[in-house]
Design a protein around this motif. Structure first.
Motif, mmCIF file in Angstrom:
data_model
loop_
_atom_site.group_PDB
_atom_site.id
_atom_site.type_symbol
_atom_site.label_atom_id
_atom_site.label_comp_id
_atom_site.label_asym_id
_atom_site.label_seq_id
_atom_site.Cartn_x
_atom_site.Cartn_y
_atom_site.Cartn_z
ATOM 1 N N UNK A 175 19.601 -20.507 -14.558
ATOM 2 C CA UNK A 175 21.009 -20.113 -14.554
ATOM 3 C C UNK A 175 21.164 -18.644 -14.936
ATOM 4 N N UNK A 176 20.382 -18.172 -15.890
ATOM 5 C CA UNK A 176 20.435 -16.764 -16.286
ATOM 6 C C UNK A 176 19.972 -15.871 -15.135
ATOM 7 N N UNK A 177 18.886 -16.254 -14.471
ATOM 8 C CA UNK A 177 18.386 -15.496 -13.324
ATOM 9 C C UNK A 177 19.433 -15.433 -12.219
ATOM 10 N N UNK A 178 20.071 -16.573 -11.920
ATOM 11 C CA UNK A 178 21.102 -16.592 -10.887
ATOM 12 C C UNK A 178 22.270 -15.691 -11.264
ATOM 13 N N UNK A 179 22.669 -15.728 -12.525
ATOM 14 C CA UNK A 179 23.780 -14.885 -12.981
ATOM 15 C C UNK A 179 23.435 -13.407 -12.806
ATOM 16 N N UNK A 180 22.251 -13.017 -13.243
ATOM 17 C CA UNK A 180 21.831 -11.613 -13.126
ATOM 18 C C UNK A 180 21.699 -11.219 -11.658
ATOM 19 N N UNK A 181 21.117 -12.097 -10.844
ATOM 20 C CA UNK A 181 20.932 -11.813 -9.419
ATOM 21 C C UNK A 181 22.273 -11.645 -8.713
ATOM 22 N N UNK A 182 23.210 -12.578 -8.941
ATOM 23 C CA UNK A 182 24.506 -12.491 -8.280
ATOM 24 C C UNK A 182 25.308 -11.288 -8.765
ATOM 25 N N UNK A 183 25.179 -10.947 -10.029
ATOM 26 C CA UNK A 183 25.879 -9.770 -10.553
ATOM 27 C C UNK A 183 25.323 -8.500 -9.908
ATOM 28 N N UNK A 203 26.872 -4.679 -3.431
ATOM 29 C CA UNK A 203 27.864 -4.852 -2.362
ATOM 30 C C UNK A 203 29.060 -3.926 -2.595
ATOM 31 N N UNK A 204 29.504 -3.827 -3.847
ATOM 32 C CA UNK A 204 30.626 -2.960 -4.169
ATOM 33 C C UNK A 204 30.283 -1.492 -3.922
#
Length: 190
Positions: free
Chosen positions: A65-73, A79-80
C-alpha cells in the motif's frame, strides 16, 4: 477506508490468527494448567511461527500500500508537470478551443472531435469526453467535451491569452474574431 464488510476473509483469518497467537505466547505459563498447559508448552514454537507469519502478511500488505501510494503520487506529479509543459506550448487554435469554455461560461461544450486542434487536446489529456468514451461508430461527430480535472487548475487567463481587467476593446474583438467557426454554429450564429 474500507468498510468492515469489504475486508476479505483471508485478512480476517490472519488478524484472528495473529491476535490469538500473540495472546497465547505473551500470557504467562502459570495461567494455563493441566493438559492444555502441557500441550501449549509443546507447541509454543508453532504459535510463535504463526504469529510471525501473520505479522509478516500484514507488513507486506502495508508495504504494498505504501509503494502504491508513492507510485501514484509520483505518477500524478509527473502528469501534472507534463500538462503544465503542454499548456505552455499551445498553438493559437488550441487556445481558442479552450477559451470557448470561458466565453460560453460552461464546463461542458459540444466540439467536433475530428477537428485537429480538438483531437490534439484530447490526445494530450487536456480535454476529455463529458459522458464517457463514445463508441467506435460515433467518432465522426460533435461530442460533449470538458476540460480534465488535472488541467483545470493549470488553465489560467494568462495561459489562455486573456486578461479581462486590462484588455482593450480591440483585444477583446480580436479574441472574439479568432473563435473557431464551429463555436458560432453551436450558438446559432453564422
Amino acid at each position: 477506508m474500507p468498510e468492515l464488510r469489504q475486508v476479505s476473509t483471508l485478512n480476517w483469518f490472519m488478524c484472528w490468527l495473529m491476535l490469538s497467537c500473540l495472546l497465547i505466547t505473551l500470557l504467562p505459563d502459570s495461567l494455563f494448567s493441566g493438559s492444555f498447559g502441557l500441550w501449549l508448552a509443546d507447541y509454543r514454537l508453532l504459535f510463535v511461527l504463526a504469529m510471525v507469519l501473520s505479522g509478516t502478511y500484514f507488513l507486506s500488505i502495508g508495504a504494498i500500500m505504501l509503494f502504491q501510494h508513492v507510485f501514484y503520487r509520483k505518477q500524478r506529479l509527473t502528469r501534472q508537470k507534463l500538462l503544465k509543459e503542454l499548456l505552455e506550448y499551445l498553438d493559437p487554435s488550441e487556445k481558442a478551443v479552450l477559451r470557448e469554455f470561458v466565453i460560453q461560461r460552461k464546463s461542458v461544450i459540444k466540439l467536433p472531435v475530428t477537428e485537429p486542434s480538438v483531437k490534439n487536446l484530447l490526445s494530450q489529456g487536456i480535454l476529455t469526453y463529458a459522458y464517457g468514451e463514445p463508441g467506435e461508430n460515433s467518432l465522426h461527430a460533435i461530442k460533449a467535451l470538458m476540460i480534465t480535472l488535472e488541467a483545470r487548475p493549470l488553465l489560467t487567463f494568462k495561459v489562455l491569452g486573456l486578461n479581462p481587467a486590462n484588455m482593450t476593446e480591440e483585444q477583446k474583438s480580436q479574441i472574439l474574431n479568432t473563435r473557431p467557426r464551429y463555436a458560432y454554429k453551436q450558438l446559432g450564429r453564422s
